[in-house]
Design an enzyme around this catalytic site. Sequence first.
Site, PDB file in Angstrom:
ATOM      1  N   TRP A   1       0.844  -1.242  -0.005  1.00 45.83           N
ATOM      2  CA  TRP A   1      -0.101  -0.039  -0.011  1.00 45.83           C
ATOM      3  C   TRP A   1       0.819   1.350   0.189  1.00 45.83           C
ATOM      4  O   TRP A   1       0.313   2.326  -0.422  1.00 45.83           O
ATOM      5  CB  TRP A   1      -0.906  -0.023   1.024  1.00 45.83           C
ATOM      6  CG  TRP A   1      -1.844  -0.973   1.149  1.00 45.83           C
ATOM      7  CD1 TRP A   1      -2.019  -2.156   1.836  1.00 45.83           C
ATOM      8  CD2 TRP A   1      -3.001  -1.261  -0.051  1.00 45.83           C
ATOM      9  NE1 TRP A   1      -3.344  -2.954   1.413  1.00 45.83           N
ATOM     10  CE2 TRP A   1      -3.596  -2.522   0.075  1.00 45.83           C
ATOM     11  CE3 TRP A   1      -3.391  -0.922  -1.168  1.00 45.83           C
ATOM     12  CZ2 TRP A   1      -4.565  -3.056  -0.656  1.00 45.83           C
ATOM     13  CZ3 TRP A   1      -4.074  -1.345  -2.186  1.00 45.83           C
ATOM     14  CH2 TRP A   1      -4.751  -2.631  -1.720  1.00 45.83           C
TER      15      TRP A   1
ATOM     16  N   ASP B   1      -1.635   6.363   6.173  1.00 42.90           N
ATOM     17  CA  ASP B   1      -2.658   5.523   5.723  1.00 42.90           C
ATOM     18  C   ASP B   1      -2.995   4.550   6.980  1.00 42.90           C
ATOM     19  O   ASP B   1      -2.300   3.681   7.118  1.00 42.90           O
ATOM     20  CB  ASP B   1      -2.516   4.789   4.390  1.00 42.90           C
ATOM     21  CG  ASP B   1      -3.128   3.728   4.103  1.00 42.90           C
ATOM     22  OD1 ASP B   1      -4.361   3.595   4.507  1.00 42.90           O
ATOM     23  OD2 ASP B   1      -3.027   3.231   3.041  1.00 42.90           O
TER      24      ASP B   1
ATOM     25  N   LYS C   1     -12.033  -2.239   6.680  1.00 38.49           N
ATOM     26  CA  LYS C   1     -11.163  -3.113   7.513  1.00 38.49           C
ATOM     27  C   LYS C   1     -11.707  -3.057   8.893  1.00 38.49           C
ATOM     28  O   LYS C   1     -12.032  -4.031   9.302  1.00 38.49           O
ATOM     29  CB  LYS C   1      -9.809  -2.873   7.576  1.00 38.49           C
ATOM     30  CG  LYS C   1      -9.155  -3.538   6.187  1.00 38.49           C
ATOM     31  CD  LYS C   1      -9.317  -2.859   4.983  1.00 38.49           C
ATOM     32  CE  LYS C   1      -8.150  -3.512   3.888  1.00 38.49           C
ATOM     33  NZ  LYS C   1      -7.724  -2.569   3.008  1.00 38.49           N
TER      34      LYS C   1
HETATM   35  C1  LIG Z   1      -7.230  -2.196   1.909  1.00 43.05           C
HETATM   36  C2  LIG Z   1      -6.020  -0.897   2.049  1.00 43.05           C
HETATM   37  C3  LIG Z   1      -6.069   0.116   1.092  1.00 43.05           C
HETATM   38  C4  LIG Z   1      -6.912   0.008  -0.251  1.00 43.05           C
HETATM   39  O1  LIG Z   1      -8.253   0.518  -0.038  1.00 43.05           O
HETATM   40  P1  LIG Z   1      -9.165   0.590  -1.070  1.00 43.05           P
HETATM   41  O2  LIG Z   1     -10.327   1.282  -0.325  1.00 43.05           O
HETATM   42  O3  LIG Z   1      -9.401  -0.650  -1.960  1.00 43.05           O
HETATM   43  O4  LIG Z   1      -8.617   1.755  -2.039  1.00 43.05           O
HETATM   44  C5  LIG Z   1      -5.205   0.810   1.166  1.00 43.05           C
HETATM   45  N1  LIG Z   1      -4.030   0.887   2.418  1.00 43.05           N
HETATM   46  C6  LIG Z   1      -4.196  -0.104   3.216  1.00 43.05           C
HETATM   47  C7  LIG Z   1      -3.172   0.129   4.251  1.00 43.05           C
HETATM   48  C8  LIG Z   1      -5.272  -0.985   3.153  1.00 43.05           C
HETATM   49  O5  LIG Z   1      -5.242  -2.028   4.008  1.00 43.05           O
END
Ligand SMILES: *Cc1c(COP(=O)(O)O)cnc(C)c1O
Length: 361
Positions: free
Chosen positions: A103, A172, A196
């Site tokens: 990511w 993030d 998540k």
């Molecule tokens: C799942 C995830 C993403 C991607 O998220 P989307 O909503 O599918 O764009 C980005 N960063 C992390 C840390 C993730 O776990």
Amino acid sequence: MKERVYNFSPGPATLPLEVLQQASKDIVNYDDTGIGLVELSHRSKEFIAIADNTEALLRKHLEIPENYKVLFLQGGASTQFYMVPMNFLGDGKCGAYLNTGTWSKKAIKEADQIGNIEVVFSSESDTFNRVPKQGEYEVPTHADYLYFVSNNTIFGTQFKTMPVTEKPLFCDMSSDILSRKFNVSDFGLIFAGAQKNLGPAGVTIVIIKDSLLSEIPEGLPSMINYNTHVDKGSMFNTPPCFAIYLVGEVLKWLERTGGVDAIEKLNRQKAALLYEMIDRTSYYRGHAIADSRSDMNVTFNLPTAELESKFIAEAAEVGLNGLKGHRSIGGCRASIYNAFPQQGVVELVDFMAKFESNNPA
Ligand SMILES: *Cc1c(COP(=O)(O)O)cnc(C)c1O
């Protein structure tokens, strides 16, 4: 109908049953309005109350200071990968990035196309099995922010303490927001896709410090400019109403279960059960090195790929689903976010012990 199984999916991920049951009622008839939840106008007083309540609960649980804005955006966490640099990497600016997994790599690729960045740490040559220690990288004095991913969902690593820097920290937090205590005031910008730890796919939470908003250049497309969404209270266009509602219900559930403090304790216990099992013998091998291990995504291998396939298939037969590792690293992954019940972890640990004795290496 099949009974509910233990769902170790990395995201969208398991949600509290009571939240799903409430949503299934509200979707037909919201609060005796005679209108289904997903039929309500986003300008209706009912939906405005839902959105206000979701924001208020998020502010309460994360203790978000007054000088931070909370936004509900669409496009997933992945949209933030380019929205961040479009807003904060104009001429003469520089973003420092920590590369700790898939990511962060994706965010780096987007930012690199938009402005000037420096990758100041990477664990890629160690198959992303760790995050850096404080002092292991330097943030250039000309950097305008330091970007990192607090929990690496795919590789199963997590910053146990957040990076410390004079620069605004951009994070993030998609896969560990609300799983543990941290100080929002240490950050410039935080974003998290909901699917998540917060709710369903479809909404991304952005928490941004007021003082950064004046740095955003003129001339960006409206949807890409954080100021648009701040000025319109996340109602510039139709917001993801259902997702915002469901995040609110998950936050109410979190309140009933004792808030972030209580869930953090529980998350530690759940992860410790699995790591103790992994460390007991050399049959299971953890991917992450010990001091970088994630409490949210536990990644491990078995002695062979064949045994891994067998493990994943037999686990599913006894109601332990979604244990296959990400296609990029293989192996196994148990994602055990806030809503994942401790009993499911206990059952997985039992299954692991039995599998090991029935299938010697
Ligand atoms: C799942 C995830 C993403 C991607 O998220 P989307 O909503 O599918 O764009 C980005 N960063 C992390 C840390 C993730 O776990």
